[in-house]
Scaffold this motif. Sequence first.
Motif, short mmCIF file in Angstrom:
data_model
loop_
_atom_site.label_atom_id
_atom_site.label_comp_id
_atom_site.label_asym_id
_atom_site.label_seq_id
_atom_site.Cartn_x
_atom_site.Cartn_y
_atom_site.Cartn_z
N MET A 1 0.97 -1.06 0.11
CA MET A 1 -0.02 0.09 0.00
C MET A 1 0.92 1.03 0.20
N SER A 2 0.47 2.26 -0.69
CA SER A 2 1.32 3.33 -0.75
C SER A 2 0.97 4.19 0.38
N PHE A 42 4.24 15.04 7.08
CA PHE A 42 4.76 13.56 7.42
C PHE A 42 4.03 12.53 6.82
N GLU A 43 4.87 11.44 6.34
CA GLU A 43 3.97 10.34 5.66
C GLU A 43 3.44 9.32 6.73
N VAL A 44 2.38 8.61 6.21
CA VAL A 44 1.63 7.84 7.02
C VAL A 44 1.82 6.66 6.59
N ASP A 45 2.21 5.48 7.52
CA ASP A 45 2.37 4.09 6.73
C ASP A 45 0.99 3.64 6.68
N GLY A 46 0.88 2.59 5.86
CA GLY A 46 -0.39 1.89 5.54
C GLY A 46 -1.06 1.10 6.54
N GLU A 47 -0.57 0.84 7.57
CA GLU A 47 -1.36 0.30 8.56
C GLU A 47 -2.07 1.39 9.65
N GLN A 51 -6.38 5.23 11.48
CA GLN A 51 -6.19 6.41 12.33
C GLN A 51 -6.29 7.74 11.59
N ALA A 52 -5.49 7.71 10.71
CA ALA A 52 -5.32 9.05 10.14
C ALA A 52 -6.54 9.76 9.65
N GLU A 53 -7.37 8.64 8.90
CA GLU A 53 -8.70 9.24 8.53
C GLU A 53 -9.71 9.50 9.92
N ALA A 54 -9.51 9.03 10.89
CA ALA A 54 -10.36 9.21 11.81
C ALA A 54 -10.08 10.58 12.49
N ALA A 55 -8.64 10.74 12.56
CA ALA A 55 -8.18 11.95 13.06
C ALA A 55 -8.82 13.26 12.26
N PHE A 66 -5.02 14.78 4.96
CA PHE A 66 -4.48 13.88 4.28
C PHE A 66 -4.70 13.41 3.04
N ALA A 67 -3.96 13.43 2.18
CA ALA A 67 -4.14 12.86 0.93
C ALA A 67 -2.85 12.29 0.22
N ARG A 68 -2.82 11.84 -0.79
CA ARG A 68 -1.88 11.11 -1.45
C ARG A 68 -0.87 12.20 -2.23
#
Length: 68
Positions: A1-2, A42-47, A51-55, A66-68
């Motif tokens: 996952m990217s 900062f980069e967010v790892d796939g796992e 949590q990032a979307e919840a934040a 939060f985006a690609r």
Amino acid sequence: MSEMTMSITRDKCMGHGRCYSVAPDLLSDDEEGFVAQAGQEFEVDGELIGQAEAAVGACPEQAIHFAR
Ligand code: SF4
């Protein structure tokens, strides 16, 4: 996952504390209750994408992006 990138706008953060409550493995609080990562990008790892979307959804100030 990217990987995806999270950024937090410092001026928008009002210190509600919701983001680090729902994303404890990604975000933390500073000594005044603001998110410690404010002003950072900062980069967010796939796992941790969940949590990032919840934040993003938890922040009432739309301070978290939060985006690609
Ligand atoms: S939820 Fe939003 S306003 Fe509250 S601490 Fe997190 S980034 Fe700041």
